[in-house]
Scaffold this active site. Sequence first.
Site, PDB file in Angstrom:
ATOM      1  N   ARG A 160       8.575  20.947  20.639  1.00 31.14           N
ATOM      2  CA  ARG A 160       8.621  19.473  20.607  1.00 31.14           C
ATOM      3  C   ARG A 160       7.270  18.847  20.282  1.00 31.14           C
ATOM      4  O   ARG A 160       6.989  17.704  20.639  1.00 31.14           O
ATOM      5  CB  ARG A 160       9.166  18.889  21.913  1.00 31.14           C
ATOM      6  CG  ARG A 160      10.567  19.355  22.224  1.00 31.14           C
ATOM      7  CD  ARG A 160      11.267  18.400  23.187  1.00 31.14           C
ATOM      8  NE  ARG A 160      12.557  18.946  23.559  1.00 31.14           N
ATOM      9  CZ  ARG A 160      12.757  19.718  24.620  1.00 31.14           C
ATOM     10  NH1 ARG A 160      11.769  19.998  25.428  1.00 31.14           N
ATOM     11  NH2 ARG A 160      13.956  20.178  24.886  1.00 31.14           N
ATOM     12  N   LYS A 212       3.976  10.986   7.887  1.00 27.65           N
ATOM     13  CA  LYS A 212       5.300  11.384   7.399  1.00 27.65           C
ATOM     14  C   LYS A 212       5.300  12.880   7.126  1.00 27.65           C
ATOM     15  O   LYS A 212       4.398  13.391   6.451  1.00 27.65           O
ATOM     16  CB  LYS A 212       5.640  10.658   6.098  1.00 27.65           C
ATOM     17  CG  LYS A 212       6.194   9.261   6.289  1.00 27.65           C
ATOM     18  CD  LYS A 212       6.695   8.737   4.959  1.00 27.65           C
ATOM     19  CE  LYS A 212       7.224   7.332   5.067  1.00 27.65           C
ATOM     20  NZ  LYS A 212       7.615   6.799   3.741  1.00 27.65           N
ATOM     21  N   GLU A 249      -0.406   7.864  -8.001  1.00 26.26           N
ATOM     22  CA  GLU A 249      -0.426   7.219  -6.684  1.00 26.26           C
ATOM     23  C   GLU A 249      -1.474   6.102  -6.646  1.00 26.26           C
ATOM     24  O   GLU A 249      -1.272   5.046  -6.038  1.00 26.26           O
ATOM     25  CB  GLU A 249      -0.735   8.292  -5.629  1.00 26.26           C
ATOM     26  CG  GLU A 249      -0.327   7.966  -4.234  1.00 26.26           C
ATOM     27  CD  GLU A 249       1.169   7.710  -4.078  1.00 26.26           C
ATOM     28  OE1 GLU A 249       1.998   8.360  -4.726  1.00 26.26           O
ATOM     29  OE2 GLU A 249       1.495   6.807  -3.291  1.00 26.26           O
ATOM     30  N   LYS A 260      -3.561   2.289   2.279  1.00 30.31           N
ATOM     31  CA  LYS A 260      -2.446   3.016   2.904  1.00 30.31           C
ATOM     32  C   LYS A 260      -2.508   2.846   4.421  1.00 30.31           C
ATOM     33  O   LYS A 260      -1.483   2.629   5.080  1.00 30.31           O
ATOM     34  CB  LYS A 260      -2.490   4.500   2.507  1.00 30.31           C
ATOM     35  CG  LYS A 260      -1.568   5.336   3.361  1.00 30.31           C
ATOM     36  CD  LYS A 260      -0.645   6.243   2.640  1.00 30.31           C
ATOM     37  CE  LYS A 260       0.480   6.683   3.576  1.00 30.31           C
ATOM     38  NZ  LYS A 260       1.160   7.858   3.189  1.00 30.31           N
ATOM     39  N   GLU A 294       7.910   2.967   9.401  1.00 25.24           N
ATOM     40  CA  GLU A 294       8.597   2.423   8.216  1.00 25.24           C
ATOM     41  C   GLU A 294       9.886   1.685   8.564  1.00 25.24           C
ATOM     42  O   GLU A 294      10.972   2.024   8.100  1.00 25.24           O
ATOM     43  CB  GLU A 294       8.871   3.535   7.191  1.00 25.24           C
ATOM     44  CG  GLU A 294       9.198   2.929   5.813  1.00 25.24           C
ATOM     45  CD  GLU A 294       9.427   3.973   4.743  1.00 25.24           C
ATOM     46  OE1 GLU A 294       8.476   4.679   4.404  1.00 25.24           O
ATOM     47  OE2 GLU A 294      10.562   4.071   4.249  1.00 25.24           O
ATOM     48  N   ARG A 352       5.942  -1.031   5.485  1.00 26.82           N
ATOM     49  CA  ARG A 352       5.480   0.265   4.962  1.00 26.82           C
ATOM     50  C   ARG A 352       6.322   0.725   3.773  1.00 26.82           C
ATOM     51  O   ARG A 352       5.844   1.469   2.929  1.00 26.82           O
ATOM     52  CB  ARG A 352       5.482   1.324   6.074  1.00 26.82           C
ATOM     53  CG  ARG A 352       4.992   2.672   5.586  1.00 26.82           C
ATOM     54  CD  ARG A 352       4.762   3.664   6.706  1.00 26.82           C
ATOM     55  NE  ARG A 352       4.381   4.964   6.164  1.00 26.82           N
ATOM     56  CZ  ARG A 352       3.971   5.983   6.885  1.00 26.82           C
ATOM     57  NH1 ARG A 352       3.883   5.870   8.193  1.00 26.82           N
ATOM     58  NH2 ARG A 352       3.644   7.129   6.314  1.00 26.82           N
ATOM     59  N   ASN A 407       6.612   2.640  -1.160  1.00 26.30           N
ATOM     60  CA  ASN A 407       7.589   3.369  -1.988  1.00 26.30           C
ATOM     61  C   ASN A 407       7.742   2.753  -3.376  1.00 26.30           C
ATOM     62  O   ASN A 407       8.644   3.129  -4.124  1.00 26.30           O
ATOM     63  CB  ASN A 407       8.959   3.416  -1.299  1.00 26.30           C
ATOM     64  CG  ASN A 407       8.907   4.214  -0.010  1.00 26.30           C
ATOM     65  OD1 ASN A 407       8.136   5.159   0.098  1.00 26.30           O
ATOM     66  ND2 ASN A 407       9.703   3.820   0.973  1.00 26.30           N
ATOM     67  N   HIS A 456       8.989   4.745  -6.268  1.00 24.77           N
ATOM     68  CA  HIS A 456       9.450   6.037  -5.753  1.00 24.77           C
ATOM     69  C   HIS A 456      10.974   6.209  -5.752  1.00 24.77           C
ATOM     70  O   HIS A 456      11.450   7.327  -5.652  1.00 24.77           O
ATOM     71  CB  HIS A 456       8.927   6.263  -4.327  1.00 24.77           C
ATOM     72  CG  HIS A 456       7.499   6.716  -4.290  1.00 24.77           C
ATOM     73  ND1 HIS A 456       6.467   5.980  -4.835  1.00 24.77           N
ATOM     74  CD2 HIS A 456       6.917   7.845  -3.799  1.00 24.77           C
ATOM     75  CE1 HIS A 456       5.324   6.618  -4.655  1.00 24.77           C
ATOM     76  NE2 HIS A 456       5.568   7.759  -4.042  1.00 24.77           N
ATOM     77  N   HIS A 463      12.165   9.715  -7.051  1.00 21.85           N
ATOM     78  CA  HIS A 463      12.870  10.765  -6.286  1.00 21.85           C
ATOM     79  C   HIS A 463      14.142  11.196  -7.005  1.00 21.85           C
ATOM     80  O   HIS A 463      14.512  12.375  -6.984  1.00 21.85           O
ATOM     81  CB  HIS A 463      13.185  10.275  -4.871  1.00 21.85           C
ATOM     82  CG  HIS A 463      11.969  10.246  -3.985  1.00 21.85           C
ATOM     83  ND1 HIS A 463      11.955   9.670  -2.740  1.00 21.85           N
ATOM     84  CD2 HIS A 463      10.719  10.727  -4.175  1.00 21.85           C
ATOM     85  CE1 HIS A 463      10.758   9.799  -2.197  1.00 21.85           C
ATOM     86  NE2 HIS A 463       9.981  10.433  -3.049  1.00 21.85           N
ATOM     87  N   HIS A 466       5.878  15.202  -9.023  1.00 18.90           N
ATOM     88  CA  HIS A 466       6.043  13.948  -8.278  1.00 18.90           C
ATOM     89  C   HIS A 466       5.303  12.790  -8.952  1.00 18.90           C
ATOM     90  O   HIS A 466       5.863  11.706  -9.148  1.00 18.90           O
ATOM     91  CB  HIS A 466       5.539  14.146  -6.844  1.00 18.90           C
ATOM     92  CG  HIS A 466       5.622  12.905  -6.012  1.00 18.90           C
ATOM     93  ND1 HIS A 466       6.812  12.337  -5.623  1.00 18.90           N
ATOM     94  CD2 HIS A 466       4.647  12.097  -5.513  1.00 18.90           C
ATOM     95  CE1 HIS A 466       6.576  11.247  -4.905  1.00 18.90           C
ATOM     96  NE2 HIS A 466       5.267  11.080  -4.828  1.00 18.90           N
TER      97      HIS A 466
END
Length: 361
Positions: free
Chosen positions: A126, A148, A190, A229, A239, A243, A247, A250, A254, A266
């Site tokens: 955990r 993330k 980016e 960022k 998010e 936030r 994206n 993106h 994706h 990417h």
Amino acid sequence: MAGGREGQVLQVHTEPAYAVNLGLSLADIPDALVDVLAPPRQVRLVSDERVYALYGPDLTAGLEEKGYRLAVDLVPPGESSKTIPVWADLMNRWAAENVHRDDLVLALGGGVIGDLAGFAAAAYVRGIAMVQVPTTLLAALDASVGGKTALNLPAGKNLVGAFKQPLAVFCPTETLTSLSPTDWENGLAELVKTAVLTDPALFDRLEAGPLTGTSPDLTAIMARAVGHKIRYVEADPCERGIRAHLNLGHTLAHAIEQASDHAIAHGHAVAIGLAFISRVAVNLGRLSPEDGDRIIRVLTAHGLPVTTGYDRATLLAAIQRDKKATAAGVRWILPVAIGSCIDYPVSYADLPGFLEKGGLS
Ligand code: GLY
């Protein structure tokens, strides 16, 4: 924009709070780590075979000299390592080798390694502490900061994941010199995204000439982009709202990555996604044609693609499986000026027309 290559430290005020260290060398990391989590302690260094061969032995020796006990977990380079089977192997190995909750995971590599090691650190018993050592421009600017972590499923990219903030991020400069052109371009995409999202002065800088590995302002520009960022992450760590603006570009990216089974990198996919959403914004009358042209010119000047060979039906199917899709539709981030973006929800019924506005048929 002025600036040099001296190191910079940026603080991230999340839970836990941590520092992003830019412009340091690999040899500085053992000392820097002692300040964050003192030895003796077992460190699970997770890396890929290519990155480890270049930088792992020196880093391992430096850490052992400080009193850390090292165990190394290597996976093959590439997106195929960001999967449930690879992650499950890692979990079984850690359990068999008695990794404890007070041990440390150190991710040495690009975004794939950061995501895999980060998710492993989030899930194992955990949660155990993790430090990110991003070795690519893209990972330094994006994946290593903000917590993330994710794995891909056959059905889509990053569909399994957790938020897990690192204890620290150390971005060594020398690893940026061994990047392939594609890996460098991944980071540039980016950077252009960040400029279009929130920083007209950064956009002007990129417009004035492409950023290279030897640009004297490289560290200053990286710090500027990471600073943006961090602002989004601090405002919305999980998010739930703003936030999601990170994206930008993106959603289509994706879908392209998914459609190409990750053969399209990417950053290349993000560049195509940025060009696409800029065309949509111009066609909707929300972005001036001049700004739309400027975005496409900057992407092209940085060696990035701005069109895709995939058709609308293929991309539509992939977009509907994306984790950003909701029951109501898809939340797009639309540029309305260089440095300013808005939310733009589109229902499923309106999606085909929306894609057409971006030049997809
Ligand atoms: N890569 C986008 C984010 O970290 O939110």
